[in-house]
Design a protein around this motif. Structure first.
Motif, PDB file in Angstrom:
ATOM      1  N   VAL A 135       0.841  -1.209   0.000  1.00 30.86           N
ATOM      2  CA  VAL A 135       0.000   0.000   0.000  1.00 30.86           C
ATOM      3  C   VAL A 135       0.872   1.254   0.000  1.00 30.86           C
ATOM      4  O   VAL A 135       0.627   2.214  -0.744  1.00 30.86           O
ATOM      5  CB  VAL A 135      -0.947  -0.013   1.218  1.00 30.86           C
ATOM      6  N   ARG A 136       1.897   1.245   0.810  1.00 35.56           N
ATOM      7  CA  ARG A 136       2.785   2.405   0.880  1.00 35.56           C
ATOM      8  C   ARG A 136       3.563   2.577  -0.419  1.00 35.56           C
ATOM      9  O   ARG A 136       3.744   3.701  -0.911  1.00 35.56           O
ATOM     10  CB  ARG A 136       3.742   2.244   2.049  1.00 35.56           C
ATOM     11  N   GLN A 137       4.018   1.469  -1.001  1.00 34.33           N
ATOM     12  CA  GLN A 137       4.785   1.548  -2.233  1.00 34.33           C
ATOM     13  C   GLN A 137       3.942   2.112  -3.380  1.00 34.33           C
ATOM     14  O   GLN A 137       4.447   2.871  -4.224  1.00 34.33           O
ATOM     15  CB  GLN A 137       5.312   0.160  -2.593  1.00 34.33           C
ATOM     16  N   ASP A 138       2.672   1.748  -3.379  1.00 33.48           N
ATOM     17  CA  ASP A 138       1.783   2.223  -4.442  1.00 33.48           C
ATOM     18  C   ASP A 138       1.226   3.612  -4.162  1.00 33.48           C
ATOM     19  O   ASP A 138       0.442   4.141  -4.971  1.00 33.48           O
ATOM     20  CB  ASP A 138       0.631   1.237  -4.638  1.00 33.48           C
ATOM     21  N   GLY A 139       1.564   4.184  -2.999  1.00 36.63           N
ATOM     22  CA  GLY A 139       1.152   5.552  -2.699  1.00 36.63           C
ATOM     23  C   GLY A 139      -0.335   5.735  -2.457  1.00 36.63           C
ATOM     24  O   GLY A 139      -0.879   6.818  -2.716  1.00 36.63           O
ATOM     25  N   LEU A 140      -0.998   4.691  -1.947  1.00 30.55           N
ATOM     26  CA  LEU A 140      -2.450   4.792  -1.744  1.00 30.55           C
ATOM     27  C   LEU A 140      -2.825   5.702  -0.582  1.00 30.55           C
ATOM     28  O   LEU A 140      -3.993   6.076  -0.448  1.00 30.55           O
ATOM     29  CB  LEU A 140      -3.033   3.389  -1.510  1.00 30.55           C
ATOM     30  N   ILE A 141      -1.868   6.025   0.277  1.00 34.12           N
ATOM     31  CA  ILE A 141      -2.158   6.908   1.407  1.00 34.12           C
ATOM     32  C   ILE A 141      -1.949   8.371   1.022  1.00 34.12           C
ATOM     33  O   ILE A 141      -2.509   9.274   1.645  1.00 34.12           O
ATOM     34  CB  ILE A 141      -1.265   6.535   2.606  1.00 34.12           C
ATOM     35  N   ARG A 142      -1.177   8.598  -0.040  1.00 34.91           N
ATOM     36  CA  ARG A 142      -0.915   9.979  -0.445  1.00 34.91           C
ATOM     37  C   ARG A 142      -2.197  10.654  -0.902  1.00 34.91           C
ATOM     38  O   ARG A 142      -3.058  10.037  -1.527  1.00 34.91           O
ATOM     39  CB  ARG A 142       0.100  10.022  -1.585  1.00 34.91           C
ATOM     40  N   GLY A 143      -2.295  11.921  -0.615  1.00 26.38           N
ATOM     41  CA  GLY A 143      -3.467  12.693  -1.026  1.00 26.38           C
ATOM     42  C   GLY A 143      -4.611  12.660  -0.042  1.00 26.38           C
ATOM     43  O   GLY A 143      -5.600  13.387  -0.207  1.00 26.38           O
ATOM     44  N   HIS A 144      -4.517  11.815   0.991  1.00 27.63           N
ATOM     45  CA  HIS A 144      -5.563  11.757   2.004  1.00 27.63           C
ATOM     46  C   HIS A 144      -5.207  12.688   3.165  1.00 27.63           C
ATOM     47  O   HIS A 144      -4.032  13.045   3.348  1.00 27.63           O
ATOM     48  CB  HIS A 144      -5.732  10.325   2.517  1.00 27.63           C
ATOM     49  N   PRO A 145      -6.187  13.102   3.963  1.00 21.69           N
ATOM     50  CA  PRO A 145      -5.897  13.983   5.111  1.00 21.69           C
ATOM     51  C   PRO A 145      -4.863  13.358   6.048  1.00 21.69           C
ATOM     52  O   PRO A 145      -4.717  12.129   6.126  1.00 21.69           O
ATOM     53  CB  PRO A 145      -7.254  14.133   5.795  1.00 21.69           C
ATOM     54  N   SER A 146      -4.165  14.218   6.765  1.00 19.12           N
ATOM     55  CA  SER A 146      -3.097  13.734   7.645  1.00 19.12           C
ATOM     56  C   SER A 146      -3.614  12.797   8.729  1.00 19.12           C
ATOM     57  O   SER A 146      -2.915  11.855   9.128  1.00 19.12           O
ATOM     58  CB  SER A 146      -2.380  14.926   8.292  1.00 19.12           C
ATOM     59  N   ASP A 147      -4.842  13.029   9.225  1.00 17.71           N
ATOM     60  CA  ASP A 147      -5.347  12.152  10.273  1.00 17.71           C
ATOM     61  C   ASP A 147      -5.601  10.741   9.745  1.00 17.71           C
ATOM     62  O   ASP A 147      -5.496   9.754  10.484  1.00 17.71           O
ATOM     63  CB  ASP A 147      -6.614  12.732  10.909  1.00 17.71           C
ATOM     64  N   THR A 148      -5.908  10.612   8.453  1.00 19.65           N
ATOM     65  CA  THR A 148      -6.073   9.285   7.858  1.00 19.65           C
ATOM     66  C   THR A 148      -4.742   8.533   7.859  1.00 19.65           C
ATOM     67  O   THR A 148      -4.670   7.349   8.211  1.00 19.65           O
ATOM     68  CB  THR A 148      -6.609   9.393   6.429  1.00 19.65           C
ATOM     69  N   ALA A 149      -3.684   9.227   7.471  1.00 23.40           N
ATOM     70  CA  ALA A 149      -2.349   8.609   7.487  1.00 23.40           C
ATOM     71  C   ALA A 149      -1.938   8.246   8.904  1.00 23.40           C
ATOM     72  O   ALA A 149      -1.347   7.176   9.144  1.00 23.40           O
ATOM     73  CB  ALA A 149      -1.337   9.560   6.865  1.00 23.40           C
ATOM     74  N   GLU A 150      -2.260   9.112   9.857  1.00 22.55           N
ATOM     75  CA  GLU A 150      -1.911   8.828  11.251  1.00 22.55           C
ATOM     76  C   GLU A 150      -2.601   7.561  11.741  1.00 22.55           C
ATOM     77  O   GLU A 150      -1.985   6.716  12.406  1.00 22.55           O
ATOM     78  CB  GLU A 150      -2.295  10.021  12.130  1.00 22.55           C
ATOM     79  N   ARG A 151      -3.882   7.417  11.425  1.00 23.94           N
ATOM     80  CA  ARG A 151      -4.606   6.212  11.855  1.00 23.94           C
ATOM     81  C   ARG A 151      -4.047   4.969  11.172  1.00 23.94           C
ATOM     82  O   ARG A 151      -3.940   3.906  11.780  1.00 23.94           O
ATOM     83  CB  ARG A 151      -6.098   6.360  11.562  1.00 23.94           C
ATOM     84  N   PHE A 152      -3.689   5.099   9.898  1.00 20.13           N
ATOM     85  CA  PHE A 152      -3.137   3.966   9.155  1.00 20.13           C
ATOM     86  C   PHE A 152      -1.841   3.480   9.801  1.00 20.13           C
ATOM     87  O   PHE A 152      -1.657   2.280  10.042  1.00 20.13           O
ATOM     88  CB  PHE A 152      -2.899   4.396   7.702  1.00 20.13           C
ATOM     89  N   PHE A 153      -0.922   4.405  10.083  1.00 16.30           N
ATOM     90  CA  PHE A 153       0.358   4.013  10.673  1.00 16.30           C
ATOM     91  C   PHE A 153       0.193   3.604  12.140  1.00 16.30           C
ATOM     92  O   PHE A 153       0.920   2.733  12.634  1.00 16.30           O
ATOM     93  CB  PHE A 153       1.368   5.149  10.536  1.00 16.30           C
ATOM     94  N   ALA A 154      -0.768   4.234  12.858  1.00 19.91           N
ATOM     95  CA  ALA A 154      -1.014   3.859  14.255  1.00 19.91           C
ATOM     96  C   ALA A 154      -1.519   2.426  14.350  1.00 19.91           C
ATOM     97  O   ALA A 154      -1.153   1.674  15.263  1.00 19.91           O
ATOM     98  CB  ALA A 154      -2.017   4.813  14.892  1.00 19.91           C
ATOM     99  N   LEU A 155      -2.351   2.023  13.391  1.00 17.79           N
ATOM    100  CA  LEU A 155      -2.851   0.653  13.381  1.00 17.79           C
ATOM    101  C   LEU A 155      -1.703  -0.339  13.196  1.00 17.79           C
ATOM    102  O   LEU A 155      -1.612  -1.345  13.917  1.00 17.79           O
ATOM    103  CB  LEU A 155      -3.882   0.476  12.262  1.00 17.79           C
TER     104      LEU A 155
END
Length: 371
Positions: free
Chosen positions: A317-337
């Motif tokens: 998911v990270r390699q394909d950049g699927l988190i890019r372009g989303h709000p910062s809180d979305t990225a925070e929850r993704f990495f926190a999980l």
């Protein structure tokens, strides 16, 4: 036959509570008989004390006896000293002594609740002489004698009549808590596709918190029994700390799953997350069963495999950049999980080791009995 079997199973499931009921009954009866034989002034206090100190486990009975006896002796000394050193000749004088007796002891009991019996004892020592025309010193001696009979009787009954050890209870309580964590984890990870409000999150967490408080209390009782050499078994600290860390992992996962992941991320992580949820929940429930039965720890290899699959999916998911372009809180929850699951991975390894230690202790005990 089936109904009789069901009834037997229900009674067996409540054998700890049934044992307590029997111990309390025996303690109360024996305390009254002994107090009557010794011609104590108020056998009632011996009976009440025996009820107070006869607890669910031997460790809790030890603490209750110690606290009640310390409070009683302290209250008797203080109340007797007040009555002897400050004699009164009127109702107003007695009222003043009552205030002088209650206020400081109530303040001490508020700071240290284990001494709450001191206030009651001081009042009894002060007021009973007005009812039975006895002197304060005799009242104090009677009170300590009555409580002493009840405390010793209750403690002996706790040791001798269907004794219940906190070490055995901690196995059952830890198992229940692990099952609650398994249920919560499965529900929380399912929320990654639909989200969850705070009320639902609190509902999931509250049951675990209550069970954790109960487990810590039983752990203290088990350590008290070990210190008094009344029971053997592994140190309860590693088990309690490991389960507490697993509870913290669930809290962190809950915070990360309040809002669902982006749809494209859900699609990529659905299968590995489902595997993680199923495998970890199964491992936790198997560990709970192993603790109850004193059996060996369940295999943890499937947990390693499932979390490795999830880590590979996250890397993709990270390699394909699927988190890019989303709000910062979305990225925070993704990495926190991901961080929370990695922490849970380490803690599950500790749980595997701890359950093995408790299994070995059970095996060693069985072997010693056989010898």
């Amino acid at each position: 036959m089936t109904r009789a079997r069901q009834l037997f199973d229900r009674i067996r499931a409540r054998r700890t509570q049934l044992g307590l009921a029997i111990r309390v009954t025996v303690a109360a009866t024996a305390a009254y008989a002994i107090a009557t034989a010794l011609h104590l002034l108020l056998p009632l206090w011996a009976v009440l004390t025996s009820l107070i100190v006869t607890q669910m486990s031997v460790g809790r009975s030890l603490k209750a006896t110690r606290d009640y006896m310390l409070g009683t002796i302290g209250g008797a000394l203080y109340g007797g000293a007040i009555a002897i050193l400050l004699p009164y000749s009127s109702e107003a004088g007695l009222l003043g002594l009552l205030v002088l007796s209650v206020a400081p002891l109530a303040f001490i009991a508020a700071i240290n609740p284990s001494l709450s019996a001191a206030t009651v004892t001081a009042v009894i020592v002060l007021l009973v002489p007005t009812l039975h025309h006895a002197d304060p010193l005799t009242s104090a001696i009677d009170r300590v004698s009555e409580v002493g009979v009840g405390a010793v009787t209750g403690l002996l009954v706790s040791f001798l009549v269907l004794p219940s050890r906190a070490v055995r209870q901690i196995r059952a309580s830890a198992a229940v808590l692990l099952e609650l964590i398994a249920d919560a984890l499965a529900e929380l990870l399912a929320g990654l596709t639909r989200g969850r409000d705070n009320d639902a999150l609190h509902r999931i967490q509250d049951g675990i918190g209550t069970a954790m408080v109960n487990l810590n209390a039983i752990g203290s009782e088990a350590e008290r029994e070990r210190a008094a050499r009344l029971s053997s078994g592994p140190d309860t600290g590693p088990l309690l700390r490991t389960i507490l860390r697993l509870r913290h992992d669930v809290v962190m996962i809950g915070r990360a799953t309040v809002v669902p992941l982006p749809v494209e991320v859900q699609l990529r992580l659905a299968a590995p997350l489902s595997e993680v949820s199923t495998v970890i929940a199964r491992f936790l429930r198997s560990a709970a069963g192993a603790l109850r039965e004193g059996a060996g720890a369940p295999p943890i290899h499937p947990v390693h495999v499932a979390l490795q699959h999830y880590a590979e999916a996250v890397a993709s998911v990270r390699q394909d950049g699927l988190i890019r372009g989303h709000p910062s809180d979305t990225a925070e929850r993704f990495f926190a999980l991901g961080f929370s699951l990695e922490q849970m991975h380490q803690n599950l390894g500790d749980l595997d080791r701890v359950v093995g230690e408790w299994s070995e202790a059970s095996t060693d005990k069985t072997a010693r009995v056989a010898e």
